[in-house]
Design a protein around this motif. Structure first.
Motif, short mmCIF file in Angstrom:
data_model
loop_
_atom_site.label_atom_id
_atom_site.label_comp_id
_atom_site.label_asym_id
_atom_site.label_seq_id
_atom_site.Cartn_x
_atom_site.Cartn_y
_atom_site.Cartn_z
N VAL A 248 25.03 68.83 93.66
CA VAL A 248 24.38 67.70 92.98
C VAL A 248 25.25 66.45 93.09
CG1 VAL A 248 23.68 66.82 90.72
CG2 VAL A 248 22.99 69.10 91.42
N ARG A 249 26.55 66.58 92.87
CA ARG A 249 27.45 65.42 92.99
C ARG A 249 27.45 64.87 94.42
NH1 ARG A 249 30.35 68.78 89.70
NH2 ARG A 249 31.68 69.51 91.40
N GLU A 250 27.47 65.76 95.41
CA GLU A 250 27.46 65.32 96.81
C GLU A 250 26.14 64.62 97.16
OE1 GLU A 250 29.82 65.42 99.30
OE2 GLU A 250 31.19 65.97 97.69
N LEU A 251 25.01 65.17 96.69
CA LEU A 251 23.72 64.54 96.96
C LEU A 251 23.64 63.16 96.31
CD1 LEU A 251 21.21 67.51 96.56
CD2 LEU A 251 21.62 66.17 98.64
N CYS A 252 24.12 63.05 95.08
CA CYS A 252 24.12 61.74 94.40
C CYS A 252 24.94 60.72 95.19
CB CYS A 252 24.66 61.87 92.99
SG CYS A 252 23.53 62.63 91.82
N ALA A 253 26.09 61.13 95.65
CA ALA A 253 26.95 60.22 96.41
C ALA A 253 26.32 59.85 97.75
CB ALA A 253 28.32 60.86 96.64
N GLU A 254 25.76 60.82 98.43
CA GLU A 254 25.20 60.59 99.77
C GLU A 254 23.92 59.76 99.72
OE1 GLU A 254 25.67 60.76 103.76
OE2 GLU A 254 27.04 61.74 102.35
N LEU A 255 23.08 60.00 98.70
CA LEU A 255 21.78 59.32 98.61
C LEU A 255 21.81 58.10 97.70
CD1 LEU A 255 19.56 62.52 98.23
CD2 LEU A 255 19.85 61.12 100.29
N ASN A 256 22.99 57.80 97.13
CA ASN A 256 23.13 56.69 96.18
C ASN A 256 22.19 56.88 94.99
OD1 ASN A 256 24.29 54.33 95.24
ND2 ASN A 256 22.78 53.03 96.25
N GLY A 257 22.05 58.14 94.57
CA GLY A 257 21.14 58.47 93.47
C GLY A 257 21.87 58.71 92.17
N ARG A 258 21.08 59.06 91.16
CA ARG A 258 21.64 59.39 89.84
C ARG A 258 20.78 60.49 89.23
NH1 ARG A 258 18.07 57.63 86.30
NH2 ARG A 258 16.74 55.90 86.86
N VAL A 259 21.40 61.28 88.37
CA VAL A 259 20.67 62.34 87.68
C VAL A 259 19.93 61.70 86.51
CG1 VAL A 259 20.89 64.53 86.45
CG2 VAL A 259 22.40 64.04 88.37
N GLY B 45 17.73 61.49 82.83
CA GLY B 45 18.11 61.83 81.47
C GLY B 45 17.90 63.30 81.11
N GLY B 46 16.89 63.93 81.69
CA GLY B 46 16.63 65.34 81.43
C GLY B 46 17.46 66.28 82.27
N ARG B 47 18.28 65.71 83.15
CA ARG B 47 19.16 66.47 84.05
C ARG B 47 18.38 67.44 84.94
NH1 ARG B 47 23.77 64.68 84.07
NH2 ARG B 47 24.73 66.46 85.05
N LYS B 48 17.13 67.05 85.29
CA LYS B 48 16.30 67.91 86.13
C LYS B 48 16.10 67.34 87.53
CE LYS B 48 13.69 70.11 82.47
NZ LYS B 48 12.36 70.36 81.93
N ASN B 49 16.35 66.05 87.72
CA ASN B 49 16.08 65.41 89.00
C ASN B 49 17.18 64.42 89.36
OD1 ASN B 49 13.18 66.27 89.59
ND2 ASN B 49 13.02 65.46 87.51
N ILE B 50 17.40 64.28 90.66
CA ILE B 50 18.21 63.18 91.17
C ILE B 50 17.20 62.12 91.58
CG2 ILE B 50 19.76 62.39 92.98
CD1 ILE B 50 20.81 65.28 93.17
N VAL B 51 17.30 60.95 91.00
CA VAL B 51 16.42 59.84 91.32
C VAL B 51 17.11 59.00 92.39
CG1 VAL B 51 15.20 57.84 90.42
CG2 VAL B 51 15.51 59.87 88.98
N VAL B 52 16.42 58.82 93.50
CA VAL B 52 16.96 58.08 94.65
C VAL B 52 16.29 56.71 94.70
CG1 VAL B 52 17.29 58.14 97.15
CG2 VAL B 52 17.32 60.27 95.85
#
Length: 69
Positions: free
Chosen positions: A12-23, A25-32
């Motif tokens: 999840v941390r790697e995807l957030c960094a690579e896609l410039n996304g964030r988790v 509020g419900g911690r269910k999705n990475i929003v890109v």
């Protein structure tokens, strides 16, 4: 696919960094911020990271409708 919580957190941390996304509020999705398929801005593209192992890392764009499993 069975992965540990530690492995999932790392991915999840790697995807957030690579896609410039964030988790969300419900911690269910990475929003890109920009859909990689249609280019729509505004956080319409998401990657599921919630507790359901069956849907883990599925993606969907709420603008163009592109879905991956």
């Amino acid at each position: 696919m069975q992965i540990s919580e530690e492995q999932k957190g790392h991915i999840v941390r790697e995807l957030c960094a690579e896609l410039n996304g964030r988790v969300d509020g419900g911690r269910k999705n990475i929003v890109v911020p920009i859909c990689p398929y249609c280019g729509k801005k505004g956080g319409k593209f998401g990657v599921y990271v919630g507790p359901n192992e069956k849907k883990l890392f599925w993606t969907h764009c709420f603008s163009c409708g592109h879905t991956t499993k």
